[in-house]
Design a protein around this motif. Structure first.
Motif, PDB file in Angstrom:
ATOM      1  N   GLY A 293      10.897   3.827  -5.277  1.00  0.00           N
ATOM      2  CA  GLY A 293      11.458   5.158  -5.098  1.00  0.00           C
ATOM      3  C   GLY A 293      12.944   5.257  -5.323  1.00  0.00           C
ATOM      4  O   GLY A 293      13.562   6.274  -4.958  1.00  0.00           O
ATOM      5  N   VAL A 294      13.560   4.241  -5.960  1.00  0.00           N
ATOM      6  CA  VAL A 294      15.010   4.269  -6.173  1.00  0.00           C
ATOM      7  C   VAL A 294      15.378   4.596  -7.610  1.00  0.00           C
ATOM      8  O   VAL A 294      16.555   4.632  -7.965  1.00  0.00           O
ATOM      9  CB  VAL A 294      15.646   2.916  -5.777  1.00  0.00           C
ATOM     10  N   GLY A 295      14.360   4.829  -8.456  1.00  0.00           N
ATOM     11  CA  GLY A 295      14.638   5.165  -9.848  1.00  0.00           C
ATOM     12  C   GLY A 295      15.006   3.937 -10.665  1.00  0.00           C
ATOM     13  O   GLY A 295      15.042   2.814 -10.162  1.00  0.00           O
ATOM     14  N   GLY A 296      15.288   4.157 -11.923  1.00  0.00           N
ATOM     15  CA  GLY A 296      15.652   3.065 -12.822  1.00  0.00           C
ATOM     16  C   GLY A 296      14.462   2.220 -13.210  1.00  0.00           C
ATOM     17  O   GLY A 296      13.318   2.558 -12.914  1.00  0.00           O
ATOM     18  N   GLY A 297      14.706   1.119 -13.879  1.00  0.00           N
ATOM     19  CA  GLY A 297      13.640   0.221 -14.276  1.00  0.00           C
ATOM     20  C   GLY A 297      12.824   0.756 -15.445  1.00  0.00           C
ATOM     21  O   GLY A 297      13.257   1.624 -16.205  1.00  0.00           O
TER      22      GLY A 297
ATOM     23  N   ASP B 110       0.808  -1.211   0.000  1.00  0.00           N
ATOM     24  CA  ASP B 110       0.000   0.000   0.000  1.00  0.00           C
ATOM     25  C   ASP B 110       0.846   1.268   0.000  1.00  0.00           C
ATOM     26  O   ASP B 110       0.336   2.346  -0.304  1.00  0.00           O
ATOM     27  CB  ASP B 110      -0.918  -0.026   1.222  1.00  0.00           C
ATOM     28  N   TYR B 111       2.131   1.160   0.323  1.00  0.00           N
ATOM     29  CA  TYR B 111       2.988   2.336   0.402  1.00  0.00           C
ATOM     30  C   TYR B 111       3.609   2.716  -0.947  1.00  0.00           C
ATOM     31  O   TYR B 111       4.272   3.751  -1.047  1.00  0.00           O
ATOM     32  CB  TYR B 111       4.119   2.098   1.404  1.00  0.00           C
ATOM     33  N   TYR B 112       3.425   1.864  -1.934  1.00  0.00           N
ATOM     34  CA  TYR B 112       4.125   2.057  -3.199  1.00  0.00           C
ATOM     35  C   TYR B 112       3.166   1.920  -4.385  1.00  0.00           C
ATOM     36  O   TYR B 112       2.140   1.242  -4.294  1.00  0.00           O
ATOM     37  CB  TYR B 112       5.247   1.022  -3.341  1.00  0.00           C
TER      38      TYR B 112
ATOM     39  N   ALA C 273      11.262  -0.951 -10.781  1.00  0.00           N
ATOM     40  CA  ALA C 273      12.545  -1.648 -10.801  1.00  0.00           C
ATOM     41  C   ALA C 273      12.550  -2.899  -9.935  1.00  0.00           C
ATOM     42  O   ALA C 273      13.538  -3.640  -9.944  1.00  0.00           O
ATOM     43  CB  ALA C 273      13.657  -0.698 -10.343  1.00  0.00           C
ATOM     44  N   SER C 274      11.474  -3.135  -9.183  1.00  0.00           N
ATOM     45  CA  SER C 274      11.369  -4.330  -8.335  1.00  0.00           C
ATOM     46  C   SER C 274      10.319  -5.239  -8.929  1.00  0.00           C
ATOM     47  O   SER C 274       9.157  -4.831  -9.052  1.00  0.00           O
ATOM     48  CB  SER C 274      10.992  -3.929  -6.910  1.00  0.00           C
TER      49      SER C 274
END
Length: 125
Positions: A100-104, A29-31, A113-114
């Motif tokens: 929230g780490v960017g990329g993907g 739920d946070y993402y 990205a996950s």
């Protein structure tokens, strides 16, 4: 952190399937969470996503009106209900999270990205 998809199967055109994506190690739920698919020989494409900020659900034009994405906060799981399936819906379906780490892969401005390992959906008579 893990995403595990399930529910893929062989189904006839016009049929339905419900895919599940269960998260462990973090709270979905946070993402922003999305479903993607990849057909043989084609690039991975976005299907649907839930914006964690407001709960709004986005759909690609190819599935709008046929697919419904939802989430169950208590089960920490998102679902993709797929109706009126067509042979062109065939592919491996993945769920992904924007941590929230960017990329993907960028989809509707989010960076996914996950990834889970995917589940195979085959639509054929």
């Amino acid at each position: 952190l893990q995403l595990v998809e399930s529910g893929g199967d062989l189904v006839q055109p016009g049929g339905s399937l419900r895919l599940s994506c269960a998260a462990s190690g973090f709270t979905l739920d946070y993402y922003a969470i999305a479903w993607f698919r990849q057909a043989p020989g084609k690039e991975r494409e976005g299907v649907s996503l839930i914006n964690n900020a407001d709960g709004y659900v986005y759909y690609s034009n190819s599935v709008k009106g046929r697919f419904t994405m939802s989430r169950d906060k208590a089960k920490n799981t998102v679902y993709l209900q797929m109706n009126s399936l067509k042979p062109e819906d065939t592919g491996v379906y993945f769920c992904a999270a924007d941590m929230g780490v960017g990329g993907g892969i960028i989809y509707y401005g989010f960076h996914f990205a996950s990834w889970g390992q995917g589940t195979q959906v085959t639509v054929s008579s």
